[in-house]
Write a protein that holds these residues in place. Sequence first.
Motif, mmCIF file in Angstrom:
data_model
loop_
_atom_site.group_PDB
_atom_site.id
_atom_site.type_symbol
_atom_site.label_atom_id
_atom_site.label_comp_id
_atom_site.label_asym_id
_atom_site.label_seq_id
_atom_site.Cartn_x
_atom_site.Cartn_y
_atom_site.Cartn_z
ATOM 1 N N SER A 188 0.822 -1.208 0.000
ATOM 2 C CA SER A 188 0.000 0.000 0.000
ATOM 3 C C SER A 188 0.855 1.257 0.000
ATOM 4 C CB SER A 188 -0.935 0.002 1.210
ATOM 5 O OG SER A 188 -0.205 0.040 2.427
ATOM 6 N N SER A 189 2.051 1.174 0.580
ATOM 7 C CA SER A 189 2.927 2.349 0.673
ATOM 8 C C SER A 189 3.557 2.713 -0.657
ATOM 9 C CB SER A 189 4.027 2.103 1.710
ATOM 10 O OG SER A 189 3.477 1.920 2.995
ATOM 11 N N ILE A 190 3.811 1.717 -1.496
ATOM 12 C CA ILE A 190 4.463 2.024 -2.768
ATOM 13 C C ILE A 190 3.466 2.270 -3.896
ATOM 14 C CG2 ILE A 190 6.518 0.708 -2.126
ATOM 15 C CD1 ILE A 190 5.557 -1.475 -4.110
ATOM 16 N N TRP A 191 2.176 2.089 -3.600
ATOM 17 C CA TRP A 191 1.165 2.332 -4.612
ATOM 18 C C TRP A 191 1.190 3.800 -5.037
ATOM 19 C CZ3 TRP A 191 -1.578 -0.198 -7.973
ATOM 20 C CH2 TRP A 191 -2.742 0.347 -8.509
ATOM 21 N N ARG A 192 1.495 4.036 -6.276
ATOM 22 C CA ARG A 192 1.569 5.381 -6.837
ATOM 23 C C ARG A 192 2.653 6.243 -6.193
ATOM 24 N NH1 ARG A 192 -4.869 7.030 -7.621
ATOM 25 N NH2 ARG A 192 -5.374 5.340 -9.090
ATOM 26 N N ALA A 193 3.620 5.616 -5.554
ATOM 27 C CA ALA A 193 4.714 6.375 -4.935
ATOM 28 C C ALA A 193 5.773 6.704 -5.981
ATOM 29 C CB ALA A 193 5.332 5.566 -3.795
ATOM 30 N N SER A 194 6.637 7.653 -5.667
ATOM 31 C CA SER A 194 7.727 7.995 -6.569
ATOM 32 C C SER A 194 8.748 6.870 -6.607
ATOM 33 C CB SER A 194 8.414 9.275 -6.081
ATOM 34 O OG SER A 194 9.045 9.043 -4.827
ATOM 35 N N SER A 195 9.602 6.900 -7.601
ATOM 36 C CA SER A 195 10.621 5.853 -7.743
ATOM 37 C C SER A 195 11.527 5.785 -6.528
ATOM 38 C CB SER A 195 11.455 6.093 -9.004
ATOM 39 O OG SER A 195 10.663 5.990 -10.166
ATOM 40 N N SER A 196 11.930 6.939 -6.019
ATOM 41 C CA SER A 196 12.834 6.956 -4.866
ATOM 42 C C SER A 196 12.152 6.400 -3.623
ATOM 43 C CB SER A 196 13.329 8.383 -4.595
ATOM 44 O OG SER A 196 12.240 9.252 -4.319
ATOM 45 N N THR A 197 10.864 6.685 -3.453
ATOM 46 C CA THR A 197 10.126 6.147 -2.308
ATOM 47 C C THR A 197 9.976 4.636 -2.418
ATOM 48 O OG1 THR A 197 8.898 8.204 -1.994
ATOM 49 C CG2 THR A 197 7.931 6.203 -1.054
ATOM 50 N N LYS A 198 9.695 4.146 -3.623
ATOM 51 C CA LYS A 198 9.581 2.702 -3.837
ATOM 52 C C LYS A 198 10.877 1.997 -3.493
ATOM 53 C CE LYS A 198 6.019 2.832 -7.441
ATOM 54 N NZ LYS A 198 5.724 2.589 -8.884
ATOM 55 N N LEU A 199 12.000 2.575 -3.922
ATOM 56 C CA LEU A 199 13.288 1.963 -3.634
ATOM 57 C C LEU A 199 13.572 1.963 -2.130
ATOM 58 C CD1 LEU A 199 15.509 3.416 -6.515
ATOM 59 C CD2 LEU A 199 14.736 1.054 -6.238
ATOM 60 N N ALA A 200 13.225 3.036 -1.457
ATOM 61 C CA ALA A 200 13.465 3.119 -0.011
ATOM 62 C C ALA A 200 12.657 2.062 0.736
ATOM 63 C CB ALA A 200 13.119 4.516 0.488
ATOM 64 N N PHE A 201 11.409 1.875 0.347
ATOM 65 C CA PHE A 201 10.574 0.859 0.992
ATOM 66 C C PHE A 201 11.068 -0.545 0.649
ATOM 67 C CE2 PHE A 201 7.646 4.219 2.031
ATOM 68 C CZ PHE A 201 6.950 3.733 3.138
ATOM 69 N N SER A 202 11.507 -0.740 -0.593
ATOM 70 C CA SER A 202 12.023 -2.042 -0.996
ATOM 71 C C SER A 202 13.252 -2.421 -0.176
ATOM 72 C CB SER A 202 12.375 -2.043 -2.482
ATOM 73 O OG SER A 202 12.929 -3.276 -2.873
ATOM 74 N N ARG A 203 14.117 -1.444 0.078
ATOM 75 C CA ARG A 203 15.312 -1.726 0.883
ATOM 76 C C ARG A 203 14.935 -2.147 2.293
ATOM 77 N NH1 ARG A 203 17.245 2.818 -2.032
ATOM 78 N NH2 ARG A 203 16.920 4.238 -0.275
ATOM 79 N N ARG A 204 13.971 -1.482 2.886
ATOM 80 C CA ARG A 204 13.557 -1.863 4.240
ATOM 81 C C ARG A 204 12.985 -3.281 4.248
ATOM 82 N NH1 ARG A 204 13.727 2.480 7.846
ATOM 83 N NH2 ARG A 204 13.869 4.527 6.843
ATOM 84 N N LEU A 205 12.236 -3.624 3.212
ATOM 85 C CA LEU A 205 11.655 -4.962 3.117
ATOM 86 C C LEU A 205 12.747 -6.024 2.957
ATOM 87 C CD1 LEU A 205 8.636 -6.205 2.744
ATOM 88 C CD2 LEU A 205 9.378 -6.492 0.374
ATOM 89 N N GLU A 206 13.672 -5.793 2.030
ATOM 90 C CA GLU A 206 14.707 -6.776 1.740
ATOM 91 C C GLU A 206 15.707 -6.905 2.885
ATOM 92 O OE1 GLU A 206 14.753 -8.850 -0.633
ATOM 93 O OE2 GLU A 206 13.195 -8.031 -1.937
ATOM 94 N N LEU A 207 16.088 -5.788 3.485
ATOM 95 C CA LEU A 207 17.048 -5.842 4.589
ATOM 96 C C LEU A 207 16.447 -6.519 5.815
ATOM 97 C CD1 LEU A 207 18.619 -2.292 4.141
ATOM 98 C CD2 LEU A 207 19.748 -4.487 3.703
ATOM 99 N N GLN A 208 15.144 -6.356 6.010
ATOM 100 C CA GLN A 208 14.504 -7.082 7.096
ATOM 101 C C GLN A 208 14.549 -8.587 6.833
ATOM 102 O OE1 GLN A 208 10.141 -6.758 7.905
ATOM 103 N NE2 GLN A 208 10.823 -6.366 10.018
ATOM 104 N N ALA A 209 14.342 -8.991 5.591
ATOM 105 C CA ALA A 209 14.428 -10.412 5.254
ATOM 106 C C ALA A 209 15.845 -10.941 5.473
ATOM 107 C CB ALA A 209 13.976 -10.651 3.819
ATOM 108 N N ASP A 210 16.860 -10.128 5.163
ATOM 109 C CA ASP A 210 18.239 -10.511 5.475
ATOM 110 C C ASP A 210 18.389 -10.784 6.964
ATOM 111 O OD1 ASP A 210 19.213 -10.272 2.876
ATOM 112 O OD2 ASP A 210 19.906 -8.220 3.153
ATOM 113 N N CYS A 211 17.843 -9.891 7.764
ATOM 114 C CA CYS A 211 17.958 -9.985 9.220
ATOM 115 C C CYS A 211 17.214 -11.202 9.756
ATOM 116 C CB CYS A 211 17.419 -8.696 9.843
ATOM 117 S SG CYS A 211 17.617 -8.597 11.640
#
Length: 284
Positions: A188-211
């Motif tokens: 829901s957060s990346i829906w219609r978000a800017s490219s930079s916002t999408k990337l920032a949210f993606s990093r939080r998602l992926e880094l949490q999976a790393d953890c």
Amino acid sequence: MTGLGTASASASRTAATSASQQVAPVTGTTSGTTTSATSAGSAASAREQAPPRGRAAATASPLYRTGTLPTMRCQAGQIRAGSAASYRTFVTKIIRCLNLAWKTQFRKTNLAFSQPRLRFSTTKVNTPCGRWPSSAGGLYCSSNRTIYIGVTREVLKNAFPANHAQFIAHEYGHHVQRLAGIMDYYGSSIWRASSSTKLAFSRRLELQADCLGSAFLRKISEDLPVEPAHWDAMVSWVNANGHKNWPKNDHGKGRSQAYWMERGYNAGSPSGCNTWTAPSGRVA
């Protein structure tokens, strides 16, 4: 996503990259349930709680308060270089171990738990979530709650169990995010978000999976085993190379990946994996 700090590092990196893909979840009902099963299901539903919704699902997940994951004996065995059969057996046993560990963890929260599906593939097949990313050795699709694991020559060159266990546990971490409502918040957060916002949210998602993956690895480290020198080499390799397969920086820089891997491993618990309230510099 893991790497190996040995002479095999460059070969293993391709085998140990990952990606998650998300689409809107599909819901449905099943007919033909018996009365007794319905009653049992109603009782279970009464005990289970819906995951938090919105930002709280990510920033204040009840999983962060569940303590350490259980110590597990997966008895996954070894991977023979070039052997697809040994790799499939290893992956299957690690997934079973992950199922038991996370079922225990979810029980502490009263959140509903279900196992993901597992699918092996010798080619980069299309999934309900779209194309298999070219740089990924595996992925999780939230639409059908399936972990896809590639079985290719490049993957089978890497016979180091700890690398593969970390990679598998990372993909399983996306399933945990799906069940906990974190992935819904992400979507829901990346829906219609800017490219930079999408990337920032993606990093939080992926880094949490790393953890989350590293937290699990810690709890099977004696059984696998994971030697301290090997773990240090993995982290060092990721710090230097972890970002190279993700040119858009949707998985985080190598130093960010290494930081969250170490947080998860040191904690052995989801409590160390709240990337959603971390300062931007830690999820760069």
